[in-house]
Write a protein that holds these residues in place. Sequence first.
Motif, PDB file in Angstrom:
ATOM      1  N   LEU A   1      -7.673   9.214  -5.924  1.00 62.31           N
ATOM      2  CA  LEU A   1      -6.811   8.100  -5.560  1.00 62.31           C
ATOM      3  C   LEU A   1      -7.082   6.896  -6.445  1.00 62.31           C
ATOM      4  CD1 LEU A   1      -4.829   7.289  -3.066  1.00 62.31           C
ATOM      5  CD2 LEU A   1      -6.734   5.778  -2.568  1.00 62.31           C
TER       6      LEU A   1
ATOM      7  N   SER B   1     -11.294  13.182  -3.122  1.00 58.31           N
ATOM      8  CA  SER B   1      -9.980  12.606  -2.811  1.00 58.31           C
ATOM      9  C   SER B   1      -9.955  11.108  -3.103  1.00 58.31           C
ATOM     10  CB  SER B   1      -9.596  12.879  -1.357  1.00 58.31           C
ATOM     11  OG  SER B   1     -10.568  12.336  -0.508  1.00 58.31           O
TER      12      SER B   1
ATOM     13  N   ILE C   1      21.977 -10.264  -4.458  1.00 60.28           N
ATOM     14  CA  ILE C   1      21.821  -9.678  -5.779  1.00 60.28           C
ATOM     15  C   ILE C   1      22.892 -10.187  -6.743  1.00 60.28           C
ATOM     16  CG2 ILE C   1      21.755  -7.542  -7.089  1.00 60.28           C
ATOM     17  CD1 ILE C   1      19.331  -7.933  -5.399  1.00 60.28           C
TER      18      ILE C   1
ATOM     19  N   LEU D   1      -5.244   1.775   3.019  1.00 59.23           N
ATOM     20  CA  LEU D   1      -4.955   1.090   1.747  1.00 59.23           C
ATOM     21  C   LEU D   1      -3.472   1.155   1.430  1.00 59.23           C
ATOM     22  CD1 LEU D   1      -7.837   2.017  -0.713  1.00 59.23           C
ATOM     23  CD2 LEU D   1      -7.240  -0.223   0.261  1.00 59.23           C
TER      24      LEU D   1
ATOM     25  N   LEU E   1     -13.646   7.972   6.464  1.00 62.27           N
ATOM     26  CA  LEU E   1     -13.416   7.783   5.032  1.00 62.27           C
ATOM     27  C   LEU E   1     -12.031   8.329   4.647  1.00 62.27           C
ATOM     28  CD1 LEU E   1     -14.909   6.641   2.614  1.00 62.27           C
ATOM     29  CD2 LEU E   1     -15.591   8.967   2.023  1.00 62.27           C
ATOM     30  N   LEU E   2     -11.669   9.419   5.308  1.00 60.21           N
ATOM     31  CA  LEU E   2     -10.349   9.993   5.017  1.00 60.21           C
ATOM     32  C   LEU E   2      -9.231   9.036   5.416  1.00 60.21           C
ATOM     33  CD1 LEU E   2     -10.608  13.768   5.965  1.00 60.21           C
ATOM     34  CD2 LEU E   2     -10.195  12.768   3.728  1.00 60.21           C
TER      35      LEU E   2
ATOM     36  N   TYR F   1      18.620 -15.556  -3.510  1.00 58.25           N
ATOM     37  CA  TYR F   1      17.564 -14.687  -2.981  1.00 58.25           C
ATOM     38  C   TYR F   1      17.047 -15.178  -1.636  1.00 58.25           C
ATOM     39  CZ  TYR F   1      17.878 -13.372  -7.841  1.00 58.25           C
ATOM     40  OH  TYR F   1      18.366 -12.994  -9.054  1.00 58.25           O
TER      41      TYR F   1
ATOM     42  N   TRP G   1     -17.171  10.734   7.751  1.00 53.06           N
ATOM     43  CA  TRP G   1     -16.293  11.360   6.746  1.00 53.06           C
ATOM     44  C   TRP G   1     -14.840  11.349   7.211  1.00 53.06           C
ATOM     45  CZ3 TRP G   1     -18.769  10.757   2.770  1.00 53.06           C
ATOM     46  CH2 TRP G   1     -20.147  11.015   2.702  1.00 53.06           C
TER      47      TRP G   1
ATOM     48  N   LEU H   1      16.509  -9.734 -13.566  1.00 54.05           N
ATOM     49  CA  LEU H   1      16.460 -11.201 -13.564  1.00 54.05           C
ATOM     50  C   LEU H   1      15.605 -11.705 -12.411  1.00 54.05           C
ATOM     51  CD1 LEU H   1      20.114 -12.324 -14.353  1.00 54.05           C
ATOM     52  CD2 LEU H   1      18.085 -12.793 -15.700  1.00 54.05           C
ATOM     53  N   ALA H   2      15.767 -11.058 -11.253  1.00 61.99           N
ATOM     54  CA  ALA H   2      15.020 -11.501 -10.076  1.00 61.99           C
ATOM     55  C   ALA H   2      13.534 -11.222 -10.235  1.00 61.99           C
ATOM     56  CB  ALA H   2      15.554 -10.802  -8.829  1.00 61.99           C
TER      57      ALA H   2
ATOM     58  N   PRO I   1      -7.635   5.919   2.483  1.00 68.74           N
ATOM     59  CA  PRO I   1      -6.432   5.900   1.628  1.00 68.74           C
ATOM     60  C   PRO I   1      -5.175   5.489   2.395  1.00 68.74           C
ATOM     61  CG  PRO I   1      -7.673   7.914   1.288  1.00 68.74           C
ATOM     62  CD  PRO I   1      -8.331   7.206   2.424  1.00 68.74           C
TER      63      PRO I   1
ATOM     64  N   TYR J   1      23.564  -7.748  -0.208  1.00 67.85           N
ATOM     65  CA  TYR J   1      23.691  -7.329  -1.603  1.00 67.85           C
ATOM     66  C   TYR J   1      24.571  -8.298  -2.389  1.00 67.85           C
ATOM     67  CZ  TYR J   1      25.563  -4.849  -5.602  1.00 67.85           C
ATOM     68  OH  TYR J   1      25.979  -4.535  -6.864  1.00 67.85           O
TER      69      TYR J   1
ATOM     70  N   ALA K   1      15.497 -20.578 -17.762  1.00 67.29           N
ATOM     71  CA  ALA K   1      14.868 -19.306 -18.091  1.00 67.29           C
ATOM     72  C   ALA K   1      15.260 -18.783 -19.470  1.00 67.29           C
ATOM     73  CB  ALA K   1      15.214 -18.263 -17.032  1.00 67.29           C
TER      74      ALA K   1
ATOM     75  N   ASP L   1      17.774 -22.724 -14.229  1.00 62.66           N
ATOM     76  CA  ASP L   1      16.339 -22.821 -13.987  1.00 62.66           C
ATOM     77  C   ASP L   1      15.553 -22.885 -15.294  1.00 62.66           C
ATOM     78  OD1 ASP L   1      16.629 -22.721 -11.273  1.00 62.66           O
ATOM     79  OD2 ASP L   1      16.513 -20.552 -11.174  1.00 62.66           O
TER      80      ASP L   1
ATOM     81  N   SER M   1      13.467 -19.702  -6.685  1.00 62.43           N
ATOM     82  CA  SER M   1      13.958 -19.304  -7.997  1.00 62.43           C
ATOM     83  C   SER M   1      12.901 -18.416  -8.638  1.00 62.43           C
ATOM     84  CB  SER M   1      14.190 -20.533  -8.871  1.00 62.43           C
ATOM     85  OG  SER M   1      13.987 -20.197 -10.219  1.00 62.43           O
ATOM     86  N   PRO M   2      13.289 -17.222  -9.109  1.00 64.88           N
ATOM     87  CA  PRO M   2      12.284 -16.305  -9.653  1.00 64.88           C
ATOM     88  C   PRO M   2      11.525 -16.893 -10.835  1.00 64.88           C
ATOM     89  CG  PRO M   2      14.506 -15.423  -9.908  1.00 64.88           C
ATOM     90  CD  PRO M   2      14.623 -16.663  -9.112  1.00 64.88           C
ATOM     91  N   PHE M   3      12.119 -17.859 -11.492  1.00 66.45           N
ATOM     92  CA  PHE M   3      11.470 -18.378 -12.690  1.00 66.45           C
ATOM     93  C   PHE M   3      10.462 -19.474 -12.369  1.00 66.45           C
ATOM     94  CE2 PHE M   3      15.586 -16.683 -13.581  1.00 66.45           C
ATOM     95  CZ  PHE M   3      15.244 -15.658 -14.435  1.00 66.45           C
TER      96      PHE M   3
ATOM     97  N   ASN N   1      20.659  -7.779 -12.527  1.00 63.19           N
ATOM     98  CA  ASN N   1      20.328  -8.755 -11.495  1.00 63.19           C
ATOM     99  C   ASN N   1      18.927  -8.541 -10.946  1.00 63.19           C
ATOM    100  OD1 ASN N   1      22.639 -10.377 -11.377  1.00 63.19           O
ATOM    101  ND2 ASN N   1      23.756  -8.712 -10.413  1.00 63.19           N
TER     102      ASN N   1
ATOM    103  N   GLY O   1      11.787 -11.381 -12.972  1.00 63.03           N
ATOM    104  CA  GLY O   1      11.147 -12.309 -13.896  1.00 63.03           C
ATOM    105  C   GLY O   1      10.438 -11.634 -15.061  1.00 63.03           C
TER     106      GLY O   1
ATOM    107  N   PRO P   1     -14.121  14.589   0.466  1.00 62.38           N
ATOM    108  CA  PRO P   1     -13.627  13.198   0.576  1.00 62.38           C
ATOM    109  C   PRO P   1     -13.877  12.396  -0.680  1.00 62.38           C
ATOM    110  CG  PRO P   1     -15.396  13.630   2.166  1.00 62.38           C
ATOM    111  CD  PRO P   1     -15.113  14.895   1.473  1.00 62.38           C
TER     112      PRO P   1
END
Lengths: 308, 507
Positions: B22, B18, A269, A30, A23-24, A274, A20, B96-97, A27, A265, B122, B120, A51-53, B93, B99, B15
């Motif tokens: 989750l 919980s 951005i 995960l 098991l705790l 990217y 037990w 856009l990134a 989470p 940035y 898009a 690209d 490229s994101p596309f 931005n 998608g 448990p």
Amino acid sequence: MSEKQTTTITKLQRLKRDRWLYLLLVPGILYFLIFKYAPMWGIVIAFQDYSPFKGVFGSEWVGFENFIDFFQNPDFFRLLRNTFILAVLDLVFFFPAPIILSLLLNELRINSYKRTVQTFIYVPHFMSWVIIASITYIFFTTSGGVMNEIVSYFYGKEINFLSSPEWFRPLIMGQIIWKETGWGTVIFLAALASVDQEQYEAAIVDGAGRFRRLWHVTLPAVRSTIVVLLILRLGNFLDTGFQQIFLMSNSLNRSVADVFDTYVYFVGITQGAYSYSTAVGLFKSVVGIILVLGANKLAKKLGQEGIF
Amino acid sequence: MGKSKKELSKKIVLPLLSTMLLSSSLVACSNSEKTSKESGKSESNNTISIMTTAYSPEPPGEDSPVFKELEKFMETDIKVNWVLNSSYSDKLNITLASGELPDIMMIPSKIPSFISAVEDGAFWELGPYLKDYPNLSQANEITLNNSSIGGKIYGIYRSRPLGRNGITFRKDWLENVGLKTPKTIDDFYNVLKAFTENDPDGNGKDDTYGMVVSKYTGPWDIMQTWFGAPNKWGEDADGNLQPDFMTEEYLNALKFFKKLYDEGLINEDFAVMDPLKWGDPLLNGQAGVIVDVVDRAHRAEEDMIAANPNLKEPIDVIGAVEGPTGLHNLPTSGYSGMLAIPKSSVKTEEELKKVLAFIDKLSEAEAQTLAYNGLEGRHYELKDGNLVELTENDEALINEFTDLNQFQTGIPENRFIQAEQTPLLEKEEIVKTENEEIVVPNPAEALVSEVYAQKGQQLDNIINDAKIKFIVGQIDEAGFKDAIELWRSTGGDDYIDEINQLYKEVN
């Protein structure tokens, strides 16, 4: 009989016994797998012309080209220098501040007063950088800022704190210390609370004064905490934080204000590069991990407990 | 027995609970994701999703009566993702990134990340479709060209007047210091000097200055055209394009700005001043002049009179002052942002036509009136054909429709109900029309440079920073020349070559 049983218990049996508890743990595991490890494979775009596309699978592979571009960029050394200086200043001026403050707090006798002070010094931590930047602006502006009123009274003329390159770093350090020192005392105060009171009593019997007690009892007791926190801090050595720097930088101090975080940035951005900015970010992380491993090894050599 | 059972159930239940919690929350997460994705698609029913700016912190929600009325008129379920204007480009931005795009995306300008997304593939190219729609087919050719990427239309512009820049100033102060409306740059300088030194508000204190400037570089860009400097790009003696900052006129303008700064005629802290606070010194009587869009004039006047009802027509506005080469002014590009349609959310041509029909229909008088005026009887009424606003400082009422115009194109024209013209509003209209005669076009407006898309931000920063440093005296003329050299070696030379090549292809 029963003793023998427990000693011969197999791993499997132990697993079954504590199932037990295990098991705790699920989470938590995960959480790290899904939110920390799964996104990490996004690093691959540092080696692509992403490229994101087109997506990760559709984008072209370019190997180390982004890294080479970055190191050959004329900006690289300026960024490295600015980031490095801020990081070193941070270690020298900000890192010890919570330690000193918590040692001072620890010397306070009246408990209710101590707790009140503690509560009050936590407050700035909860303010956003936007608010702190505005407060700084109001205090230091040349058109009627309080600081400049004082400065011009004694010094005869105003100083352009906000727009001179030489005042940028002191301002940044001042802001961090003001905002985070109180919050930083939390861990140290916890460590200080666990110091054995008998040691103080013994030291008093031996005739140790206040400073001696601080030096020979208190400090050794929190030394390992300090070392661990220092090592962890080194992992983020090149992280200067984006928001604060971005908010405080302007046309006149950009020569010292550009750091890796703001560069990522602007390039990543605002210009949509990217892959390139991921490469920059990865470079920062690699520097961080090297510093952590190095510092950990050094700490162990010096007889301290490392983090692993 | 009973006890151990109880213990066992305790051991199991906690448990188990919980983990259940989750997993159920995880399921909930993925569910909500699914629904939001579905609502983002337009083919399922008549839904259109839009991402655009909001200026109000509380833009109209789906429960707003105006919003409902607009949906009814458009016969569409409209989903708007409002993003505050101040953080729009960041959010854009990031979107856009990611998608994951809406059906209609407001793009504030031809920013590099949009251009690379267009490259690209898009976004839909809309040019060939526009002729099929009654309103969109009447779009202005110049503005279309300005908003195009290399002559191709990827977004439908939101129309704005071309001659929108001007000088807003304190009319009452001007009378107090005994000067006339400035005609030339010298007059303008004298006004600033008198506003700083001659106690224009007559309170006996030295507490005013000429002109307020902020971190935003717009005012400098406007003023340098007065000196004959080109708008971003100008032809040199050989007919090649060169950037504005390499011209003699530009340097003259810079020297003038430096003089204003040195003599204290502008606020000393301009380089760090937040553009959001830019208007404050004018409103509270510290500064007398602001160089910005002409609409600032009536907005400032309304705010000032609201704060101090004793003021009578304190504000006046003009377009530009005359420089050594005559009257010039900086035009806007004729649009403020455009509505682009991503291919990832609007997949087929059929869907595209539906979205275009939607944008077209937004220009009908009914839709425009809802977006700009609100509902008749609730937000406004008509008295003898004149507009009477019923929203008088009622934030909640105003918030029911404000910002709904942020996905309006205004093509071919404004059809909402116009407010009755005050003298100042009428003057603004005149200034805008007069401006169109004197604006300096940017010959490279429609050209899209690869180099600029990659390095534009760094290049712009180099020159803008050097400009500010020159004005405050951190660098001298030689230092500015060094900055130009740095600009050239950072990629500026490639940028010039590329723009000239593109320019020759077009002309």
